[in-house]
Every structure is written in C-alpha cells, then in structure tokens.
Design an enzyme around this catalytic site. Structure first.
Site, PDB file in Angstrom:
ATOM      1  N   GLU A 228     142.201  10.037  61.624  1.00 34.94           N
ATOM      2  CA  GLU A 228     141.843  10.669  62.787  1.00 34.94           C
ATOM      3  C   GLU A 228     141.789  12.231  62.677  1.00 34.94           C
ATOM      4  OE1 GLU A 228     143.765   9.539  66.200  1.00 34.94           O
ATOM      5  OE2 GLU A 228     144.300   7.533  65.453  1.00 34.94           O
TER       6      GLU A 228
ATOM      7  N   ASP B  21     145.773   5.949  63.500  1.00 30.54           N
ATOM      8  CA  ASP B  21     147.377   6.185  64.020  1.00 30.54           C
ATOM      9  C   ASP B  21     147.804   4.700  64.328  1.00 30.54           C
ATOM     10  OD1 ASP B  21     147.210   8.864  63.644  1.00 30.54           O
ATOM     11  OD2 ASP B  21     147.139   9.276  65.721  1.00 30.54           O
TER      12      ASP B  21
ATOM     13  N   ASP C 286     149.093   2.994  66.753  1.00 36.07           N
ATOM     14  CA  ASP C 286     149.149   2.613  68.123  1.00 36.07           C
ATOM     15  C   ASP C 286     148.069   1.822  68.791  1.00 36.07           C
ATOM     16  OD1 ASP C 286     147.383   4.921  68.379  1.00 36.07           O
ATOM     17  OD2 ASP C 286     149.199   6.232  69.183  1.00 36.07           O
TER      18      ASP C 286
ATOM     19  N   GLU D  61     145.680   3.388  70.695  1.00 36.83           N
ATOM     20  CA  GLU D  61     144.714   4.107  70.548  1.00 36.83           C
ATOM     21  C   GLU D  61     144.034   4.108  69.272  1.00 36.83           C
ATOM     22  OE1 GLU D  61     144.005   7.929  72.961  1.00 36.83           O
ATOM     23  OE2 GLU D  61     146.221   7.736  73.025  1.00 36.83           O
TER      24      GLU D  61
ATOM     25  N   TYR E 137     156.030   9.246  62.429  1.00 35.66           N
ATOM     26  CA  TYR E 137     154.796   9.193  63.647  1.00 35.66           C
ATOM     27  C   TYR E 137     155.767   9.400  65.161  1.00 35.66           C
ATOM     28  CZ  TYR E 137     150.899   7.726  66.286  1.00 35.66           C
ATOM     29  OH  TYR E 137     149.565   7.758  67.111  1.00 35.66           O
TER      30      TYR E 137
ATOM     31  N   ARG F  98     154.353   9.097  68.205  1.00 38.87           N
ATOM     32  CA  ARG F  98     154.229   8.192  69.506  1.00 38.87           C
ATOM     33  C   ARG F  98     154.745   6.926  69.170  1.00 38.87           C
ATOM     34  NH1 ARG F  98     149.141  11.147  68.467  1.00 38.87           N
ATOM     35  NH2 ARG F  98     148.663  12.604  70.108  1.00 38.87           N
TER      36      ARG F  98
ATOM     37  N   HIS G 123     157.169   1.235  64.979  1.00 39.87           N
ATOM     38  CA  HIS G 123     158.649   0.743  64.560  1.00 39.87           C
ATOM     39  C   HIS G 123     159.765   1.471  63.976  1.00 39.87           C
ATOM     40  CE1 HIS G 123     156.433   0.527  60.545  1.00 39.87           C
ATOM     41  NE2 HIS G 123     157.687   1.176  60.033  1.00 39.87           N
TER      42      HIS G 123
END
Length: 855
Positions: free
Chosen positions: A11, A87, A89, A91, A317, A319, A364
């Site tokens: 990203e 990423d 997630d 999104e 990460y 988020r 996780h």
C-alpha cells in the site's frame, strides 16, 4: 533495470522499500498508494445500482491513474506473476481484490500474503506460504463501503437544502456526534445536589506522645449507615445543619480502635495494546489525537532506518483487535525482563490475555515492538521526538505484560466514637458513631516499575497512604473534626480517549476508523475541542435532532452496533452481503421518501416582535431563532427586508460601521464589522469583494528565542486560533502555539518558557514546570533541537509535495482543456441529432456533480 520475475503490490512506498530489500532482485515491490479503486458517480450519481443487487460502479480516481499505469508497466515488463501484500485487514483485502482486477488477474486465484510485522523473518515466512484473497472479508468491506455511500449520498443533500450547504451525514460519524450532543444536554440539565461529609483527624497515644496524625471518615451515625453520595443508599447529610449536630458530638467524643484488617492486594498489568487502547493511552499520556497516533504508528510499522540494520519495522501492525502476543515474542520479553530487572520481576509462566473482540482474526497480534531488544534508548537517534514517545509507550506496555504483579499491603481500621447526648431531663446518654480509615503501602512495584496505565477520571487507586501502627482497643486522641460540603458533579464531556473507549464499548464502527471519524466531525464543525474535551456546536445539535426525527435508525447506537455485527457475520460467511443490504435499504428508502416532504428548515419561533421593523416603517415581523454559518442567532421573519440580528445571549449585533477608507482592491469603502472571530475591517462590496484589512500585530515584548533579533507577536490563523511568531518572518520561521512567558526564563537553560493551561514548558530544552515555576521534568537541549529540525524538515517536505501536486494539477487541467476543445470542435462538425436526447443526457451528469462525498 533487469526485468524482475514477480510484481509485489503493497500500500505505501515506505513499506515497499523495506520489503524489496528483504525479498531481493527477483521481485519488484511497488505501492498502490492506498485505495486504487472507489465508488464512482454512476447510477444517478449514487455509485450503486440499488435496483440490481446493489451493483457498485467502480472507477479509478484521478490521483490513482498514474499508479495503475506504473503497476501495469512493471507487470508487463516482468513475468506477469502478481503477489498482493496489502495490509492485513478488510481494507487491505479489498485493495488486493481491486489491484488484481485492474491488472487482469482473477481475484479468486490471485496470490495473497499477509504479515503483522515488517521484519526479514516475517516477510520471508509470509511469502513462503501465499494464500488466496479472502472473498468473505472483501464482501464485508464492500458492504460497509456501500452502506456508507447510501447513507452519506442520500441524506447529505437534505442537510444542504434544509440546514446549511457543505454538511454531511455519515453512518458512524452521526452516532458519534449524537453521543457528544446527548452528553452535553445531560450536563446542561444537571442540577447539583448538596451533601456533607465529616472527617476526623486522630492520633494514637496520649497528649505527651509524638503525634502520628491520620484521617478517618464518618461512616455510621446513630440513625444508621451514611450514604457516600446522594445516589447511594443510607442516611444522607444533605445540609450543614444535618452535619452540625454530629460534628458537635464528635468534638466531645472519646475514640478507640474497634477492629484492624490487614490484607495483601495484587495488581496485574493491562493487556498489550490494540488499536483502540493505543489511541486512548496516547491521548491520555502524550496528548496525541487519534489521527496523529495512527500516522506515527504507521511510520513505525512500515520501517525506520537503524544503524547496522537498515530499514526495519519497529512495531507490529497497528490495526488490530487482538491482545495476543506470539510465543517467540513472549520468550524474548521474558529474557529481557530477567536481564534488566532480575529474577523477582519475572513470571513462572507467560501471562496471556483473552481477546474480547468477536472478529479479532483480522489481525492476530497485539500492537507490540517487533523486538523488545530494540529498546527506546537504542532507536532514539533514528526516530523523531513524537515517534520515540509513541514507541516508548508501546515498548513499556508490552514489557509490563510479562512482569510480576505489583503488591500492596492494605490496612482498614474501624474506629468507634462514644459521645454523650443530652436528654430532656439534662442527663446524658451515650451514643456510638463509626468511622473508617484506610491505608495502603506498596511492598513490591512489579510491572509498575516500568509502566502504569493512564486514567480518564477518578482517583489513583494505587496511590500510597500510610497509617500508624494500630491495634484493636487502642485509644485515640482527637485532633480536629472537619465537616466538608460537596456537590454532585455532572458527567464529564468526552475526551478523545473516552470517546474512543465509548465507541468501542458500544460496538460503533471499527477501531481503525475512529481517527477519521473524530477528524471528520471536527472538520464539519459538528463539534469543537475545548480544553481537550468535545463540545457540540449549534450545527451539530441541529443536525443530530433532524436525523433523530427523520432517520432514527441511522443515529441509533444499538442499530449501528447491530450493523457492525452483521458486517462481522458477512466476514465470517454467516450472512450474505445482498441480504444485509436489502434489509437495510428497504426501511431506509421509505424514511427518505417521507423526509423529502417533511424535512423542514430549523426555526424556533419566539413570542416577540421585531423592534427594528416599526422604526423602518414596516409592520413588525416575529423574531425567531435561526441557524447560521457560525451558530444560532435571532432574526426577523421579514428578512431580507429587515436585517435585525441578535445574538443568543441577547446582545444585538452592531450594524457595519462605514469607514473613511477605500478598499485597495475594488475602490469601495471599508466597513468595520463583527465576524466569527470578533471585529474586523472588510470591504463593503462583500461578497463580490472579499478584501479584509489586516490589523497590526499585537506585541508581546518577548524576544524571539530562535533568531534572538526579532520579537514574538500575536497573530490569528485563518481558522481563528491565536499563535505567536517572529516579526522577522520569513527570515525567521519561529512560531509557537502557547503564550510566551515574559521576564521568566527557564531555570534549566535560560530559554523561553511557554504557558500551558496547567503547566509551563521550555522552548529551548523541553523542561516542564508547574505553575509555581518548579521543574517537574528535566529538559534535553539536544533532543529538543533534533525535534525542531525534524518538524522543519517535515514542513518543507509537505510544502514541496503540495507545490509538486499543484503543478501537476495545472498541467492536467491544461491537457483536459485542450482535449475538451478538440472534442467540442469534432462535435460541432457533426450534425446534431435529437435535442431532447441531448438535454436528457445532461441531467444525470448534473445530478452526479451535485452529490457530495460522504464522510
């Protein structure tokens, strides 16, 4: 450049640089720069075909077209193989889906890798076992995007027409505003209730012994147990007279220790950070907004250049809803705890925390350092001041999770007071009172040695309070009886931390969206931040009331949380996307149809005639409360013939005063008017001429600490906030947001002190002082200089990027204009067909242009 075999898409360019270094020359790692495809304005400007299974109209935004071209070019030059490493997630899953679609790869068969930390081992391990795109997660993200578009694009136009242009209604932002509005109304409606408490200062031993004073609180009176506050059960001392009788008796009473209780209390550390708790704690301890926290965390995650290591991700990460820590990380933390703090601080077995979030499989692991061996001291030279502060917070919290419990010795002492009560025949009868004293002493600091969780409100439960050694039946001597008046307090306004906490507890939105939600409701001027607490504006209150009236489900906390649950069900494969959208849109569309006819402009009629109309020869109009750009005001129903305006506090807004000065831009006379930020001088030709005369700067009499030549002067930004900058600008770019302290230099370095609401801070070394000018935190001149240099470099980079973007936009505009002229010329050469068809075709385009983006 040699043709690489495989294109890897991430990203951000910062992440691409780090990952490419780990993967080697067989891979070309490129960035999508975030979302590469979004809903367009097809289907009547909505971007969603609600008549046919909510089919989305996806387009590549103008800013993303060159990124798509670059990705296609690199893929064509290579082997044509694609790996999507966006990423971890929903999104990220959606971005991977769209990138694959645009590059001609079937999303169902595309290779996808995920990782929660950007380190060599994590990257190589992830690329060794690629998986497919999780289409269930993609469906959940698409459903969320469609929901937000439906709400934002269908309700916002109503707000433009009936409230004010430029407003927006968002599915989650509207609920956040409602929480703030309802809290403010609770505060306004709150009626303080008086109550009294009685404390007695006591000391053991006789009057000749050394005093060891301590305080006990009155808990029992002859009528029964006292209520601690009006909302608790028991006897309430509601007025001074209620307390006075007991106070008089206690002054004549004898005291003895009735009972002593001793016990050990243990306290465990808080779980490691999730997205939400990181935002909360950074707000409490560092004063960071949710957006700033996430921006800094993103940079720490993507990679920092460390001496001897190159670019490496410092944290996992950011988020995430999980509080899990990997086994390898747990072993590393335990090893460092033992070596740094000794055996006493280690655990017999790892401490594990249970994740509360239902859908925590999105990420996780908790937010933690990729290696706790990279201590804050070790990375300090490679990061800027704010990055270091956030990293230190994450490092300390992670270390604390695997440290021993803190232990406290708690002592509770019950005290009996025997007083005499006069009877009708003058003889005294003994009556008993009960008091309670508590003390606490830390016997082992444990995890508190390195980290202690912040609090929004309330006393510090770990604060130490010592009592003298007391035994049962021991006599005590009274030193003083102290009655104290109290009043119940209204609920506090939401801080950024408490708002994030409430949103998470209520299940509203996702933690990864809180930063954008809070940013949006401030930009839309629905709320303001005053002394770090959210307060709704008049606009926020009016919009909330209108949405509750016409779209109760959209701003209902329970309903919004239910929608989040359904999105989780889609992500888990338990619910079809179309089913969920159909269930929502049917009632929503009916509410829209009804609102189109019943949605009325905000007006509150007053039982008062306009005082200005009769003086100007008109029948008096009625006064009414209206909503303007800057909030509520009182105006006349005869507007625009009558220009009477009054503020809500009753003060009349002065008429513009015409001055004997000419506008330098249009030649009309200047006027002195009152605007949003107070009096100002502007052109009488407004709005055709927007000239505003700048008032002379206000002197502070303080020498600029940066150049030591100029003087700091008071200025006002275009948003109305006051700041102080050097009068030699642009030769000197020194600017500060807090008032400078005149004639009181920093006691540590002699530089300028800046006054905050509850403290002072040194411009030169960063030392912090209390309002009595006592140093509470020592300074570091080198760190402060480095922080200022980093901020200056960031400002320069932003300015350069803005200049570059502006130049590109101008070039694009010229190309578009040339293309448009060429198209028009070709069209003119052709014979026009049906005028009706041409006119009809132009209507959807016009409607599409009128639709505002949702927030």
């Amino acid at each position: 450049m040699a043709n690489p075999k495989t294109l890897v898409v991430v990203e951000s360019p910062a992440k691409a640089k780090t990952i490419e270094k780990y993967l080697g020359g067989d891979y070309a790692v490129r960035a999508s720069y975030g979302h590469i495809r979004d809903l367009g304005k097809g289907y009547g400007g909505l971007g969603v075909d609600v008549e046919h299974a909510f089919t989305p109209d996806y387009v590549v935004p103008e800013d993303s077209k060159r990124h798509v071209s670059e990705l296609k070019k690199v893929m064509k030059a290579g082997s044509g193989e694609l790996i999507l490493a966006t990423d971890y997630d929903r999104e990220g899953e959606a971005i991977a889906f769209h990138v694959a679609s645009l590059l001609g790869v079937d999303p169902a068969t595309a290779k996808r890798v995920t990782f929660t930390e950007i380190t060599r081992d994590a990257i190589l391990e992830a690329f060794a076992v690629p998986r497919a795109i999780d289409l269930k997660l993609y469906d959940a993200q698409e459903a969320r995007r469609i929901l937000d578009r439906l709400v934002g694009y269908r309700i916002s136009p109503l707000l433009w027409k009936k409230v004010r242009p430029g407003l927006s209604a968002g599915r989650v932002q509207s609920v956040a505003v409602r929480l703030i509005v309802e809290r403010e109304r609770e505060i306004r409606a709150f009626v303080p209730v008086e109550y009294w408490s009685v404390d007695v200062r006591l000391t053991p031993g006789a009057s000749a012994d050394p005093e060891q004073p301590f305080t006990a609180r009155l808990t029992h009176v002859p009528d029964g147990k006292l209520a601690a506050s009006p909302d608790k059960k028991g006897v309430l001392l509601a007025a001074e007279a209620d307390a006075a009788t007991h106070v008089e008796r206690l002054r004549r009473a004898s005291y003895r220790v009735a009972n002593v209780e001793k016990k050990e209390r243990k306290r465990s550390p808080a779980p490691p950070f999730t997205t939400s708790t990181l935002q909360q704690e950074a707000a409490r301890k560092l004063g960071f907004s949710a957006r700033k926290t996430m921006t800094l965390a993103q940079r720490l995650y993507e990679g920092i250049d460390l001496p001897g290591e190159g670019s490496v991700g410092l944290i996992t990460y950011m988020r995430t809803d999980s509080v899990n820590i990997a086994e390898t990380a747990l072993r590393e933390i335990a090893e460092l705890v033992k070596s740094e703090f000794g055996e006493r601080y280690t655990l017999g077995e790892f401490r594990r925390y249970k994740t509360r979030s239902r859908n925590a499989q999105e990420a996780h692991e908790a937010v933690r350092p990729t290696s706790v061996m990279r201590t804050p001291q070790r990375v300090a030279a490679s990061v800027d001041r704010d990055q270091l502060r956030l990293y230190t917070l994450i490092w300390q919290r992670t270390m604390a999770t695997q440290m021993a419990e803190a232990r406290f010795d708690q002592v509770g002492v019950d005290i009996e007071a025997i007083a005499a009560r006069a009877t009708h025949n003058g003889e005294g009868a003994e009556i008993s009172y009960g008091l309670r004293a508590t003390g606490q002493t830390m016997t082992f600091d444990g995890f508190i040695r390195i980290y202690k969780e912040g609090r929004d409100e309330g006393p510090d439960e770990d604060a130490e309070k010592t009592l003298p050694v007391l035994t049962a039946e021991q006599l005590l001597r009274m030193l003083e009886v102290r009655p104290e008046q109290h009043f119940t307090q209204p609920p506090p306004r939401y801080s950024e931390a408490s708002l994030v906490k409430t949103l998470e507890e209520q299940g509203i939105g996702r933690p990864s969206t809180y930063a954008s939600i809070i940013d949006t409701i401030q930009r839309r001027e629905y709320v303001t931040l005053e002394e770090k607490r959210f307060k709704p504006t008049d606009t926020g209150e009016v919009v909330t009331d209108k949405l509750i009236e016409h779209f109760p489900d959209v701003v209902d906390v329970t309903f919004t949380a239910y929608m989040e649950k359904e999105l989780d069900d889609i992500a888990e494969g338990d619910l079809r996307k179309i089913t969920m959208l159909e269930e929502f849109y049917g009632p929503f569309e009916r509410a829209l149809e009804k609102a189109e006819h019943s949605f009325e402009r905000f007006v509150e009629e007053l039982d008062e005639d306009c005082p200005l109309c009769p003086t100007e020869g008109r029948d008096p109009g009625r006064l009414e409360v209206k909503l303007g750009r800057y909030g509520k005001f009182v105006g006349c129903t005869n507007y625009p013939d009558c220009r009477y305006i009054r503020n809500m506090d009753g003060s009349v807004r002065p008429e513009p005063e015409t001055l004997d000065e000419i506008c330098p831009e249009c030649g009309k006379q200047l006027q002195r008017r009152v605007g949003r930020y107070g009096p100002f001088t502007g052109c009488s030709g407004y709005p055709d001429c927007r000239y505003i005369k700048k008032d002379p700067p206000v002197s502070t009499g303080v020498t600029c600490p940066q150049c030591r030549q100029g003087e700091l002067i008071e200025k006002r930004s275009r948003f109305g906030s006051i700041f102080y900058s050097c009068d030699r600008y642009p030769d000197c770019d020194c600017a500060v947001g807090n008032p400078p302290e005149k004639d009181r230099p920093c006691p540590e370095c002699g530089s300028l002190l800046l006054r905050r609401p509850k403290s002072l801070r040194c411009w030169g070394c960063g030392a912090e002082l209390d309002l009595e000018f006592n140093v509470t935190k020592p300074g570091d001149i080198e760190a402060e200089i480095a922080a200022r240099e980093a901020k200056a470099a960031a400002r320069a980079a932003r300015a350069a990027a803005k200049k570059k973007t502006t130049g590109k936009k101008k070039t694009t505009t010229k190309k578009k204009s040339a293309k448009k002229k060429s198209t028009e010329k070709r069209a003119a050469e052709k014979k026009p067909t049906s005028k009706k068809r041409t006119a009809a075709a132009s209507e959807p385009a016009a409607a599409a242009d009128a639709v505002a983006p949702e927030a």
